[in-house]
Design an enzyme around this catalytic site. Sequence first.
Site, short mmCIF file in Angstrom:
data_model
loop_
_atom_site.label_atom_id
_atom_site.label_comp_id
_atom_site.label_asym_id
_atom_site.label_seq_id
_atom_site.Cartn_x
_atom_site.Cartn_y
_atom_site.Cartn_z
N ASP A 1 39.22 -20.66 -5.47
CA ASP A 1 40.14 -19.71 -4.85
C ASP A 1 39.26 -18.55 -4.32
O ASP A 1 38.09 -18.43 -4.72
CB ASP A 1 41.10 -19.25 -5.96
CG ASP A 1 41.92 -18.04 -5.57
OD1 ASP A 1 42.58 -18.09 -4.53
OD2 ASP A 1 41.89 -17.04 -6.32
N ASP B 1 40.39 -14.67 -3.28
CA ASP B 1 40.64 -13.30 -3.79
C ASP B 1 40.79 -13.29 -5.31
O ASP B 1 41.57 -14.06 -5.87
CB ASP B 1 41.93 -12.74 -3.15
CG ASP B 1 41.72 -12.43 -1.68
OD1 ASP B 1 41.18 -11.37 -1.36
OD2 ASP B 1 42.09 -13.30 -0.85
N ASP C 1 42.62 -17.40 -9.83
CA ASP C 1 43.20 -16.31 -10.64
C ASP C 1 44.68 -16.09 -10.39
O ASP C 1 45.32 -15.31 -11.09
CB ASP C 1 42.49 -14.99 -10.31
CG ASP C 1 42.92 -14.45 -8.95
OD1 ASP C 1 42.94 -15.25 -7.99
OD2 ASP C 1 43.28 -13.28 -8.86
#
Length: 376
Positions: A120, A122, A314
Amino acid sequence: MTKQGVVVPVPEAAVAVPPNTAPLFQYPPPRAAPGIAVRKKYLQMGAAAGAGAGARIGGGGWVESMRASSPTHARAAAALAAGVDEERYAEWMVKHPSALGMFDQVVAASKGKQIVVFLDYDGTLSPIVDDPDAAYMSDTMRRAVRSVAKHFPTAIVSGRCRDKVFEFVKLAELYYAGSHGMDIKGPAKGSRHTKAAKAKGVLFQPASQFLPMIEQVHDSLVEKTKCIPGAKVENNKFCVSVHFRCVDEKSWSTLADLVKSVLTDYPKLKLTQGRMVFEVRPTIKWDKGKALEFLLESLGFADCTDVLPVYIGDDRTDEDAFKVLRKRGQGVGILVSKHPKDTSASYSLQEPAEVMEFLLRLVEWERLSKARPAKW
Ligand SMILES: O=P(O)(O)OC[C@H]1O[C@H](O[C@H]2O[C@H](CO)[C@@H](O)[C@H](O)[C@H]2O)[C@H](O)[C@@H](O)[C@@H]1O
């Protein structure tokens, strides 16, 4: 809906399978790449409009839900982690131990398998910052990701539009799935076998018919949210983000109502929530989990046991990918979080700095494994 996806061969050498010279894993594996058949199957899956995998936000829980992703909540959770409820934190860490602490166990699971890395962006490769346009990745992180891609097929899976995430990452040797997996630049058929095919990539865009609708909704969200200081609307091509990180908490419910009011005209779009952001997405059954499956299948790893996908993320939207790994009974899901959270990931890392450490360790382990005699 008659036509949900677009598959476009991309002639430039932007998507190439990274060279893999590891003696322990057989890569490329001895099977044909699925190419068109795979894309056709996924187009059909994408065409099934419905509720979608992401949790919709509704009822009276808007502001509670917004609060849950706020720094204030994070501080409360930090207090919990720091001692108010050490027991709960310790229990969570038993269920989702550190991928660094358990590194040997993680790599042991790759015995006889090809590791494929999914990252991922960000909050995983770049720290969370107030301004989404300034979420830069450090040069050291970039070097770490580049090294990983030299050894393992590596993909970035992001909620951002693909071009934007590429601008941040700047590594042509990776695969990219932008717009929460709805815009994939993946491997071309036979890309592991011929030089010519290596120079090609393939675009897969299962929500292409939503493009005009997304443009419209983006424009009207920009217009409607002008009155809320700090609100920021981001066009992510096949989805739209409405950020409230810089909005005064007193205006959150007004913002939520405005976003909801715009969406009443668009029943084919749904609303989910990420880290201090609303995400407007098409109601097709497509998410980061489906993107992971698509990429694995394109790489030639459908329904097989000799692959170990490692997915690090996240966000709530990464849970779709963690669930896929659980369902496959295969792979390593790693949640990046400093606080206990409900997750389908098996392991945890605290922050991007730990992600970088994990990636570098993976590279080092692979490098050393080439040097030592094979044990399996
Ligand atoms: O799937 P991801 O790559 O994690 O993208 C999810 C969203 O990330 C970005 O927003 C988040 O990061 C921003 C910069 O640190 C932060 O300001 C924001 O509060 C976070 O939600 C991105 O701007 C969104 O478009 C993505 O959907």
